[in-house]
Design a protein around this motif. Structure first.
Motif, PDB file in Angstrom:
ATOM      1  N   MET A  35      -3.858  -1.948  -4.435  1.00 19.42           N
ATOM      2  CA  MET A  35      -4.556  -2.849  -4.500  1.00 19.42           C
ATOM      3  C   MET A  35      -5.305  -3.103  -5.938  1.00 19.42           C
ATOM      4  O   MET A  35      -5.743  -2.082  -6.433  1.00 19.42           O
ATOM      5  CB  MET A  35      -5.679  -2.813  -3.395  1.00 19.42           C
ATOM      6  N   GLU A  36      -5.416  -4.293  -6.280  1.00 15.42           N
ATOM      7  CA  GLU A  36      -6.452  -4.517  -7.474  1.00 15.42           C
ATOM      8  C   GLU A  36      -7.380  -5.412  -6.906  1.00 15.42           C
ATOM      9  O   GLU A  36      -7.088  -6.773  -6.671  1.00 15.42           O
ATOM     10  CB  GLU A  36      -5.539  -5.001  -8.795  1.00 15.42           C
ATOM     11  N   ASP A  37      -8.795  -5.198  -7.100  1.00 16.42           N
ATOM     12  CA  ASP A  37      -9.611  -6.036  -6.835  1.00 16.42           C
ATOM     13  C   ASP A  37      -9.712  -6.223  -5.214  1.00 16.42           C
ATOM     14  O   ASP A  37      -9.861  -7.642  -5.144  1.00 16.42           O
ATOM     15  CB  ASP A  37     -10.054  -7.138  -7.963  1.00 16.42           C
ATOM     16  N   GLY A  38      -9.298  -5.526  -4.621  1.00 16.59           N
ATOM     17  CA  GLY A  38      -9.284  -6.004  -3.239  1.00 16.59           C
ATOM     18  C   GLY A  38      -8.047  -7.077  -2.888  1.00 16.59           C
ATOM     19  O   GLY A  38      -7.782  -7.261  -1.632  1.00 16.59           O
ATOM     20  N   VAL A  39      -7.031  -7.112  -3.738  1.00 17.42           N
ATOM     21  CA  VAL A  39      -5.937  -8.055  -3.749  1.00 17.42           C
ATOM     22  C   VAL A  39      -4.703  -7.070  -3.663  1.00 17.42           C
ATOM     23  O   VAL A  39      -4.593  -6.350  -4.589  1.00 17.42           O
ATOM     24  CB  VAL A  39      -5.806  -9.047  -4.594  1.00 17.42           C
ATOM     25  N   PHE A  40      -3.751  -7.106  -2.641  1.00 16.99           N
ATOM     26  CA  PHE A  40      -2.466  -6.598  -2.682  1.00 16.99           C
ATOM     27  C   PHE A  40      -1.509  -6.906  -3.730  1.00 16.99           C
ATOM     28  O   PHE A  40      -1.194  -8.159  -3.991  1.00 16.99           O
ATOM     29  CB  PHE A  40      -1.696  -6.721  -1.296  1.00 16.99           C
ATOM     30  N   THR A  41      -1.064  -6.067  -4.384  1.00 19.49           N
ATOM     31  CA  THR A  41      -0.087  -6.327  -5.655  1.00 19.49           C
ATOM     32  C   THR A  41       1.248  -6.644  -5.352  1.00 19.49           C
ATOM     33  O   THR A  41       2.249  -6.840  -6.102  1.00 19.49           O
ATOM     34  CB  THR A  41      -0.367  -5.216  -6.811  1.00 19.49           C
ATOM     35  N   GLY A  57     -15.419   4.641   0.656  1.00 17.60           N
ATOM     36  CA  GLY A  57     -14.370   4.178  -0.470  1.00 17.60           C
ATOM     37  C   GLY A  57     -13.234   4.001   0.221  1.00 17.60           C
ATOM     38  O   GLY A  57     -12.504   4.558   1.486  1.00 17.60           O
ATOM     39  N   ALA A  58     -12.042   2.982  -0.098  1.00 14.67           N
ATOM     40  CA  ALA A  58     -10.939   2.600   0.528  1.00 14.67           C
ATOM     41  C   ALA A  58      -9.836   3.670   0.038  1.00 14.67           C
ATOM     42  O   ALA A  58      -9.603   3.915  -1.190  1.00 14.67           O
ATOM     43  CB  ALA A  58     -10.351   1.280  -0.011  1.00 14.67           C
ATOM     44  N   VAL A  59      -9.385   4.072   0.875  1.00 19.16           N
ATOM     45  CA  VAL A  59      -8.327   5.399   0.855  1.00 19.16           C
ATOM     46  C   VAL A  59      -7.117   5.327   1.830  1.00 19.16           C
ATOM     47  O   VAL A  59      -7.111   4.580   2.746  1.00 19.16           O
ATOM     48  CB  VAL A  59      -8.981   6.775   1.016  1.00 19.16           C
ATOM     49  N   PRO A  60      -6.127   5.821   1.544  1.00 18.96           N
ATOM     50  CA  PRO A  60      -4.856   5.638   2.389  1.00 18.96           C
ATOM     51  C   PRO A  60      -4.961   6.748   3.524  1.00 18.96           C
ATOM     52  O   PRO A  60      -5.889   7.592   3.426  1.00 18.96           O
ATOM     53  CB  PRO A  60      -3.850   5.764   1.508  1.00 18.96           C
ATOM     54  N   LEU A  61      -3.899   6.638   4.430  1.00 11.78           N
ATOM     55  CA  LEU A  61      -3.770   7.838   5.460  1.00 11.78           C
ATOM     56  C   LEU A  61      -4.056   9.123   5.024  1.00 11.78           C
ATOM     57  O   LEU A  61      -4.603  10.054   5.616  1.00 11.78           O
ATOM     58  CB  LEU A  61      -2.331   7.637   5.929  1.00 11.78           C
ATOM     59  N   SER A  62      -3.508   9.623   3.836  1.00 16.47           N
ATOM     60  CA  SER A  62      -3.551  11.277   3.500  1.00 16.47           C
ATOM     61  C   SER A  62      -4.875  11.645   3.263  1.00 16.47           C
ATOM     62  O   SER A  62      -5.320  12.814   3.136  1.00 16.47           O
ATOM     63  CB  SER A  62      -2.501  11.394   2.457  1.00 16.47           C
ATOM     64  N   ILE A  97     -13.244   3.055  11.734  1.00 12.31           N
ATOM     65  CA  ILE A  97     -12.433   2.853  10.764  1.00 12.31           C
ATOM     66  C   ILE A  97     -12.755   1.653  10.061  1.00 12.31           C
ATOM     67  O   ILE A  97     -12.728   0.616  10.758  1.00 12.31           O
ATOM     68  CB  ILE A  97     -11.092   3.221  10.691  1.00 12.31           C
ATOM     69  N   SER A  98     -13.054   1.494   8.442  1.00 10.12           N
ATOM     70  CA  SER A  98     -13.262   0.172   7.995  1.00 10.12           C
ATOM     71  C   SER A  98     -11.934  -0.725   7.857  1.00 10.12           C
ATOM     72  O   SER A  98     -10.843  -0.341   7.799  1.00 10.12           O
ATOM     73  CB  SER A  98     -13.919   0.369   6.638  1.00 10.12           C
ATOM     74  N   GLN A  99     -12.296  -2.125   7.780  1.00  8.38           N
ATOM     75  CA  GLN A  99     -11.276  -2.914   7.458  1.00  8.38           C
ATOM     76  C   GLN A  99     -10.272  -2.792   6.054  1.00  8.38           C
ATOM     77  O   GLN A  99      -9.166  -2.889   6.048  1.00  8.38           O
ATOM     78  CB  GLN A  99     -11.766  -4.394   7.502  1.00  8.38           C
ATOM     79  N   GLU A 100     -11.045  -2.351   5.033  1.00 10.04           N
ATOM     80  CA  GLU A 100     -10.450  -2.190   3.570  1.00 10.04           C
ATOM     81  C   GLU A 100      -9.718  -0.929   3.914  1.00 10.04           C
ATOM     82  O   GLU A 100      -8.570  -1.220   3.173  1.00 10.04           O
ATOM     83  CB  GLU A 100     -11.454  -1.883   2.764  1.00 10.04           C
ATOM     84  N   ASN A 101     -10.051  -0.066   4.857  1.00 16.53           N
ATOM     85  CA  ASN A 101      -8.792   1.033   4.816  1.00 16.53           C
ATOM     86  C   ASN A 101      -7.524   0.591   5.793  1.00 16.53           C
ATOM     87  O   ASN A 101      -6.470   0.974   5.425  1.00 16.53           O
ATOM     88  CB  ASN A 101      -9.578   2.300   5.588  1.00 16.53           C
ATOM     89  N   ILE A 102      -7.924  -0.356   6.826  1.00 18.61           N
ATOM     90  CA  ILE A 102      -6.806  -0.617   7.552  1.00 18.61           C
ATOM     91  C   ILE A 102      -6.026  -1.684   6.867  1.00 18.61           C
ATOM     92  O   ILE A 102      -4.675  -1.605   6.824  1.00 18.61           O
ATOM     93  CB  ILE A 102      -7.359  -1.680   8.576  1.00 18.61           C
ATOM     94  N   ASP A 103      -6.554  -2.545   5.778  1.00 13.77           N
ATOM     95  CA  ASP A 103      -5.732  -3.123   4.734  1.00 13.77           C
ATOM     96  C   ASP A 103      -4.762  -2.525   3.610  1.00 13.77           C
ATOM     97  O   ASP A 103      -3.734  -2.958   3.298  1.00 13.77           O
ATOM     98  CB  ASP A 103      -6.646  -4.206   3.916  1.00 13.77           C
ATOM     99  N   LEU A 104      -5.293  -1.345   3.600  1.00 11.45           N
ATOM    100  CA  LEU A 104      -4.473  -0.472   2.674  1.00 11.45           C
ATOM    101  C   LEU A 104      -3.027   0.290   3.314  1.00 11.45           C
ATOM    102  O   LEU A 104      -2.203   0.555   2.612  1.00 11.45           O
ATOM    103  CB  LEU A 104      -5.184   0.597   2.037  1.00 11.45           C
ATOM    104  N   ASN A 105      -3.088   0.254   4.645  1.00 12.00           N
ATOM    105  CA  ASN A 105      -2.195   0.950   5.457  1.00 12.00           C
ATOM    106  C   ASN A 105      -0.707   0.277   5.360  1.00 12.00           C
ATOM    107  O   ASN A 105      -0.604  -0.760   5.619  1.00 12.00           O
ATOM    108  CB  ASN A 105      -2.308   1.105   6.955  1.00 12.00           C
TER     109      ASN A 105
END
Length: 830
Positions: free
Chosen positions: A596-602, A692-697, A766-774
């Motif tokens: 993600m860059e500035d909350g947008v999926f690249t 902060g937004a982080v992935p599963l690991s 769990i926050s929505q921003e973490n869900i969006d990273l999955n």
């Protein structure tokens, strides 16, 4: 023939230590054993009480011609003694109608208000806090402590056994126990002289060791510390006395009248103080109780002498007998101070009298009391160097002056005997075998090979796994240590390794630096609180059997470096820097995440994580006891103290290739609770959040358990990654009733089973921003409705195994949810 001659010599030598000995069994006219009957040498105050099976043993340094047997409800019986040693006596007591009337008055639940012994007991309760050192603002005294281990029930079969071939000379030191009447052989002795300071206003106490001497085993601090903790300090005035992780009801307890029968037997002068003698014995079997008697002063109501012998039906493993003696001296008309404390336990695999066992003895003597000499608070806070060469190498002259009780002939012989024994090759081989089984490491010169119990493993990624490891080991007090391992998986055909090193820079503050690297396969998410132990590995990663497919494994490359320091006793500060890479170890598991860059999926998806992190944490464990003063210490009272842990981690983005910036805060609190006679409760509370937004690991999966082992702090009915959260709070409760319920069921009573119940619950979001990273194949679901489960277990099966029946409390709608499961655990406990 020579063996019979040796036995004859042993018996003659043992007889020389006592002038009169009697042993046997007391029965009634119906051939039933008479429990807790009085056995007293005539015209003396030397006596004992028969056990629950009517058996007794009594000895004295004096010569007596007769012995008297008595018990309420029976006619007293006097028997002449034809010789100094009279064994295997069978004494028949006849019922007495007159004495039976006394039973109505002095025993049973209906006699409490009319029993003079109970009236005296109430006086003890009222005055118990006014005695001893607690009556003064400050106190200090000299203390001498002797620890001893003895091999008991020596017979011709043992002497002739192949086990002692070439070591027969050790039997020259045999003696006879004044408590059990069994022949024993001293095999280990340790002496310690110290001075104790205390301040009741500051609630502080400090013990300074002045001298320590042992029987030849140089690196025995762990053994000594373990035994000291096993026989931890106790106060007979407390309601419960804790030994072997069990809470025995004290005969001086306020609840004692519901547990014991009390009988006022005698009154007499003891050290010029008029005292009452009270006998006590249990009302019921299979409870953690004692039998014995005590002398109590008639004005201060302070205990002058007390004897306690554990009930033989008590639900204890590996312990055949427990015996305690305490003597108090009179400081003035109102204060009694402890003078001598003797504690003996008889360890054995079987409770049969003829079975072999080991006596563990602790004798503690107190002298030179001084009071109201204040010390500065800094005196108690100041750390003492845990090792002083002079303390452990005092000359014989020091011990002649500071030994408050002379060693017996056999105890003196132990020092010389063990020095000789260490030169015998057969003993060395047996000793090495024992240490390998105890530590898990096999010693080769200055290197330990092991742990031997982790050589084989299995998981979905590696298949069959073989592991070999080791560590440097010059002694338990090494200032530095290097350890490592190598492993190979036959399915993935990959080599794994780990290497770590640590160095103790300062003994007093325990300033230690450490670092290491590990490349391995790991089950991440097996615990909530993070661990940066570079060689750590969860059981879930190598279990041979699992519930369902245990394929959610990761390949980890972890490097750590840092230091920790202990500025105050049991308060540890640690700073750790780490760098790790993570990727899936199987084709069926994914840890993929979106870039993600500035909350947008690249549009880019990564399957490997790189992360640098710095973490600071502290652990506080008041009451923790450790052994050793090297880079590694052994905790000797694990599970007996509360602990607090808190940490703050910061993820470093673009440092060493770090992918994410985040803050991770975690805290853990564990507390054991002794619930009097109702057993022992162990509790754990964990909380944490990742900002902060982080992935599963880097998230906090709720730790499931897909093994068949009961693992505390995990959720048995959850699969790995079934719940994923970034903020969580969990509670774990486990209570062991210690057999209190089963002991009341006739068919189960003799099995000594123990009841265990457990309850586990967790809340998470769990926050929505973490869900969006999955982008993994794990569906994020947090336990926003508190998930809970419970278990009912049967422990002490064959004394080493516990079986748990686990039940899921909710979330049954999840696909493949496990509503019920059975797990087990092996363990050694008293």
């Amino acid at each position: 023939m020579k063996h019979f001659l040796l036995i004859f010599i042993i018996l003659l030598g043992a007889a020389g230590f006592s002038q009169t000995k009697v042993s046997g069994v007391i029965k009634d006219e119906s051939n039933n054993p008479v429990a807790f009957a009085n056995v007293i040498f005539k015209d003396s105050q030397e006596g004992t009480i028969s056990d629950e099976n009517g058996r007794f043993y009594l000895e004295s340094d004096k010569t007596y011609k007769s012995v008297i047997f008595s018990f309420i409800g029976y006619t007293s019986k006097e028997i002449d003694l034809p010789s100094r040693s009279n064994y295997n006596m069978e004494v028949i007591l006849e019922e007495s109608a007159a004495a039976l009337d006394e039973v109505v008055v002095y025993s049973g639940k209906t006699s409490k208000k009319d029993n003079p012994a109970i009236d005296i007991l109430r006086k003890i309760w009222e005055n118990r806090r006014q005695n001893g050192v607690k009556k003064f603002n400050q106190y200090q005294y000299d203390k001498y402590e002797k620890l001893e281990f003895d091999l008991n029930t020596i017979d011709s079969a043992l002497i002739k056994s192949r086990l002692f071939k070439g070591m027969e000379f050790v039997f020259d030191q045999t003696d006879t126990s004044s408590v059990t009447g069994n022949t024993y052989l001293p095999i280990f002795i340790n002496e310690a002289a110290s001075i104790v300071y205390g301040d009741n206003l500051l609630n502080e106490e400090k013990e300074i060791l002045r001298g320590n001497k042992n029987s030849g085993f140089e690196n025995n601090q762990t053994l000594i510390a373990f035994v000291k903790d096993l026989y931890s300090e106790y106060d007979v005035y407390d309601n419960y006395l804790k030994f072997f992780d069990k809470a025995f009801t004290s005969p001086l307890s306020r609840t004692g009248i519901d547990v014991y029968n009390y009988v006022l037997r005698d009154s007499a002068y003891r050290d010029n103080k008029w005292c009452y003698n009270i006998i006590y014995y249990p009302r019921r079997k299979n409870e953690l109780t004692f039998k014995g008697d005590f002398w109590v002063n008639d004005t201060t109501w302070a205990i002058k002498e007390i004897n306690l012998q554990a009930s033989k039906s008590a639900n204890l493993n590996w312990v055949r007998d427990v015996y305690i003696e305490q003597e108090f001296e009179v400081l003035n008309d109102s204060i009694f101070l402890i003078k001598r404390d003797y504690f003996m336990s008889d360890f054995s695999f079987q409770k049969k009298e003829e079975a072999k066992g080991i006596y563990g003895k602790r004798t503690t003597l107190y002298d030179n009391y001084a009071f109201n000499i204040p010390k500065d608070k800094k005196f108690y806070a100041q750390q003492v160097d845990p090792y002083n060469y002079e303390v452990y190498n005092r000359p014989d002259e020091f011990w002649e002056m500071n030994r408050m009780e002379k060693l017996s002939k056999d105890e003196k012989g132990v020092y010389q005997m063990l020095d000789t024994l260490k030169t015998v090759r057969r003993f060395k081989n047996l000793y090495n075998l024992g240490t390998t089984l105890a530590s898990g490491y096999y010693e080769i010169n200055n290197f330990d090979l092991g742990p031997v119990f982790s050589v084989f493993g299995y998981n979905e990624a590696e298949g069959v796994r073989i592991r070999m490891g080791g560590r440097t080991y010059f002694g338990q007090n090494d200032p530095w240590r290097i350890e490592g391992f190598g492993a190979y998986g036959f399915k993935d055909e990959r080599f794994k390794y780990g290497l770590s090193a640590k160095w103790l820079l300062d003994r007093k503050s325990r300033l230690t630096v450490f670092g290491g690297n590990r490349r391995d396969v790991e089950q991440t998410g097996a615990s909530l609180t993070n661990s940066n132990d570079v060689l750590g590995r969860s059981l879930a990663s190598s279990t041979l059997l699992s519930v369902g497919a245990n394929d959610r494994l990761s390949r980890i490359n972890l490097t750590t470096a840092g230091f920790d320091i202990e500025p105050w006793k049991n308060f540890i500060l640690r700073l750790t820097t780490s760098y790790r890479t993570l990727k899936s170890a199987t084709e069926t598991f994914s840890i993929d995440y979106k870039v993600m860059e500035d909350g947008v999926f690249t549009g880019e998806i990564k399957s490997e994580l790189e992360q640098a992190e710095i973490q600071i944490g502290f652990m506080y464990a008041p009451g923790r006891k450790t052994s050793g003063y090297g880079v590694e210490q052994t905790v000797i009272n694990a599970g007996d103290f509360p602990s607090f842990y808190a940490s703050y981690g910061y993820g470093l983005k673009d440092v060493l290739g770090g992918d994410f910036e985040y803050k991770k805060i975690q805290a853990l609190y564990t507390q054991p609770w002794n619930i009097g006679g109702f057993g022992r409760l162990f509790s754990t509370v964990e909380v944490g959040t990742t900002i902060g937004a982080v992935p599963l690991s880097l998230l906090n999966p709720i730790p499931g358990n897909q093994t068949y082992f009961s693992m505390y702090n995990s959720f048995t009915q959850l699969d790995y990654y079934e719940f994923v959260s970034d903020t969580y709070a969990s509670l774990h409760l486990e209570h062991n009733f210690g057999g209190r319920i089963f002991s009341r069921i006739p068919l189960l009573r003799k099995l000594d089973l123990r009841e265990v119940v457990g309850f586990r619950a967790v809340y998470g979001t769990i926050s929505q921003e973490n869900i969006d990273l999955n982008a993994s194949n794990i569906v994020y679901k947090a336990p926003e409705d508190i998930y809970w489960e419970y278990s009912v277990g049967v422990g002490n099966i064959f004394r080493i195994f516990r079986l748990d029946f686990n039940f899921r409390g909710n979330y049954f709608d999840i696909t493949d949810a496990r509503s019920f499961g059975v797990t087990g655990v092996f363990g050694f406990s008293f």
